[in-house]
Motif scaffolding. Structure first.
Motif, mmCIF file in Angstrom:
data_model
loop_
_atom_site.group_PDB
_atom_site.id
_atom_site.type_symbol
_atom_site.label_atom_id
_atom_site.label_comp_id
_atom_site.label_asym_id
_atom_site.label_seq_id
_atom_site.Cartn_x
_atom_site.Cartn_y
_atom_site.Cartn_z
ATOM 1 N N UNK A 137 44.187 -27.041 25.676
ATOM 2 C CA UNK A 137 45.638 -27.215 25.700
ATOM 3 C C UNK A 137 46.166 -27.827 24.412
ATOM 4 N N UNK A 138 45.537 -28.900 23.936
ATOM 5 C CA UNK A 138 46.019 -29.570 22.732
ATOM 6 C C UNK A 138 45.917 -28.668 21.502
ATOM 7 N N UNK A 139 44.792 -27.987 21.355
ATOM 8 C CA UNK A 139 44.635 -27.080 20.205
ATOM 9 C C UNK A 139 45.643 -25.942 20.261
ATOM 10 N N UNK A 140 45.891 -25.428 21.443
ATOM 11 C CA UNK A 140 46.859 -24.339 21.593
ATOM 12 C C UNK A 140 48.267 -24.788 21.214
ATOM 13 N N UNK A 141 48.635 -26.011 21.640
ATOM 14 C CA UNK A 141 49.957 -26.549 21.296
ATOM 15 C C UNK A 141 50.097 -26.756 19.792
ATOM 16 N N UNK A 142 49.071 -27.300 19.166
ATOM 17 C CA UNK A 142 49.135 -27.532 17.724
ATOM 18 C C UNK A 142 49.261 -26.217 16.963
ATOM 19 N N UNK A 143 48.518 -25.204 17.379
ATOM 20 C CA UNK A 143 48.601 -23.909 16.705
ATOM 21 C C UNK A 143 49.956 -23.258 16.929
ATOM 22 N N UNK A 144 50.513 -23.428 18.115
ATOM 23 C CA UNK A 144 51.827 -22.847 18.408
ATOM 24 C C UNK A 144 52.926 -23.488 17.562
ATOM 25 N N UNK A 145 52.744 -24.762 17.191
ATOM 26 C CA UNK A 145 53.734 -25.466 16.375
ATOM 27 C C UNK A 145 53.433 -25.353 14.883
ATOM 28 N N UNK A 146 52.447 -24.529 14.529
ATOM 29 C CA UNK A 146 52.107 -24.362 13.130
ATOM 30 C C UNK A 146 51.310 -25.507 12.547
ATOM 31 N N UNK A 147 50.650 -26.264 13.395
ATOM 32 C CA UNK A 147 49.860 -27.412 12.952
ATOM 33 C C UNK A 147 48.375 -27.168 13.192
ATOM 34 N N UNK A 148 47.951 -25.940 13.040
ATOM 35 C CA UNK A 148 46.561 -25.592 13.297
ATOM 36 C C UNK A 148 45.577 -26.315 12.396
ATOM 37 N N UNK A 149 46.046 -26.766 11.213
ATOM 38 C CA UNK A 149 45.146 -27.482 10.298
ATOM 39 C C UNK A 149 44.739 -28.848 10.842
ATOM 40 N N UNK A 150 45.466 -29.340 11.837
ATOM 41 C CA UNK A 150 45.165 -30.644 12.417
ATOM 42 C C UNK A 150 44.220 -30.549 13.614
ATOM 43 N N UNK A 151 43.785 -29.352 13.946
ATOM 44 C CA UNK A 151 42.862 -29.189 15.071
ATOM 45 C C UNK A 151 41.526 -29.845 14.747
ATOM 46 N N UNK A 152 41.027 -30.649 15.669
ATOM 47 C CA UNK A 152 39.778 -31.384 15.485
ATOM 48 C C UNK A 152 38.866 -31.185 16.702
ATOM 49 N N UNK A 153 37.630 -31.627 16.536
ATOM 50 C CA UNK A 153 36.749 -31.773 17.703
ATOM 51 C C UNK A 153 37.063 -33.119 18.328
ATOM 52 N N UNK A 154 38.021 -33.123 19.220
ATOM 53 C CA UNK A 154 38.580 -34.371 19.724
ATOM 54 C C UNK A 154 37.547 -35.210 20.466
ATOM 55 N N UNK A 155 36.600 -34.567 21.129
ATOM 56 C CA UNK A 155 35.560 -35.285 21.861
ATOM 57 C C UNK A 155 34.184 -35.103 21.234
ATOM 58 N N UNK A 156 34.136 -34.511 20.065
ATOM 59 C CA UNK A 156 32.860 -34.291 19.396
ATOM 60 C C UNK A 156 32.725 -35.015 18.079
ATOM 61 N N UNK A 157 33.836 -35.528 17.577
ATOM 62 C CA UNK A 157 33.835 -36.257 16.305
ATOM 63 C C UNK A 157 33.784 -37.755 16.580
#
Length: 297
Positions: A137-157
């Motif tokens: 959900x979070x990655x999809x929202x960021x990509x929809x708002x044009x913020x795909x560069x901020x996508x991270x491994x939220x629970x893997x980093x």
């Protein structure tokens, strides 16, 4: 005759009280006091949990907790939850202040804000697992708002995993603080607001001069309770990560030491440390309340 009857009545009443109190007291002693006593006893040993023989090692377990980085470093994870508490309390106070005045759809927003506190921690953990997963959900929202560069491994980093978990904790517990603050603000007399309006005070002045001083004690108590809550964080990180990638809290560490590594003596010492911290926080809370009452008297 009257004295004899009165004495008989007192004995009957005492017998009834003892009879009805016996079972609850027996259960309390069996499942609460005895385990705590045994926990203190095991904390001075290196018992593995199943051996019939206890070998006492004195304060060796306690020394290991505060000197071995493997055990002491987990306290650093609690700092993320402690900082999140300030964010959580700030948001709760902000929304409680806004919704204490006349606003559109006030009851609707109250329900939305309070709803997460009614949910089970396990359910919240699974919801946010889907929220934070790759292409979730979070990655999809960021990509929809044009913020795909901020996508991270939220629970893997390891650098951001505790921030993600602390953010989940904010969402879960903010509703409870919101209701507490809203109740405290609602108890303020409307005459104070009317007087402030006559003097030309805006909402910010009313918050700073009326609301904040009135609920100051509530803020202090919630802050004190946040310390014990941050140290005893368990369900959210355990369900979402199991303590992996540097997200292991003190409670998760204690459980792993006891059941994964069969070091029940060391785990008991860790549980005693946590218990003493919670007791100290509770005593501080009572002293604060007593001090406030004495000042008012």
């Amino acid at each position: 005759m009257f004295k004899f009857s009165n004495l008989s009545y007192s004995k009957q009443r005492l017998a009834i009280i003892v009879a009805f109190s016996f079972i609850p007291l027996a259960l309390l002693v069996t499942f609460a006091y005895l385990p705590v006593i045994n926990m203190f006893k095991y904390s001075f040993s290196d018992w593995n949990g199943y051996s019939k023989r206890l070998e006492y090692v004195g304060f060796e377990n306690y020394i290991k907790i505060f000197t071995d980085p493997e055990y002491f470093s987990v306290f650093k994870v609690s700092l993320y939850y402690f900082v999140a508490t300030f964010v959580q309390m700030g948001l709760a106070l902000y929304f409680a202040t806004i919704l204490s005045f006349q606003t559109w759809f006030k009851n609707f927003f109250k329900g939305i804000l309070f709803f997460p506190s009614l949910m089970n921690g396990v359910a919240i953990g699974f919801i946010f697992l889907f929220f934070f997963k790759p292409d979730g959900t979070l990655d999809t929202l960021l990509q929809a708002m044009g913020l795909g560069s901020y996508v991270k491994l939220w629970l893997g980093n390891p650098e951001i995993i505790n921030i993600s978990l602390a953010g989940t904790s904010i969402w879960r517990y903010m509703g409870f603080n919101f209701i507490v603050f809203l109740g405290a603000i609602s108890s303020i007399s409307s005459d104070l607001y009317e007087a402030a309006d006559i003097d030309g005070a805006n909402r910010w002045h009313q918050f700073r001069s009326i609301i904040l001083p009135t609920i100051k004690r509530i803020l202090q108590l919630n802050l004190i309770l946040a310390i014990s809550g941050a140290i005893s964080a368990f369900d959210i990180p355990y369900i979402m990560t199991g303590g992996s990638n540097g997200s292991k809290t003190f409670v998760i560490q204690t459980i792993d030491v006891a059941f994964k590594y069969s070091k029940v003596g060391l785990a008991s010492a860790m549980a005693v440390v946590l218990l003493l911290i919670v007791v100290a926080v509770t005593l501080l809370q009572r002293l604060l309340i007593r001090g406030r009452r004495t000042n008012h008297v």
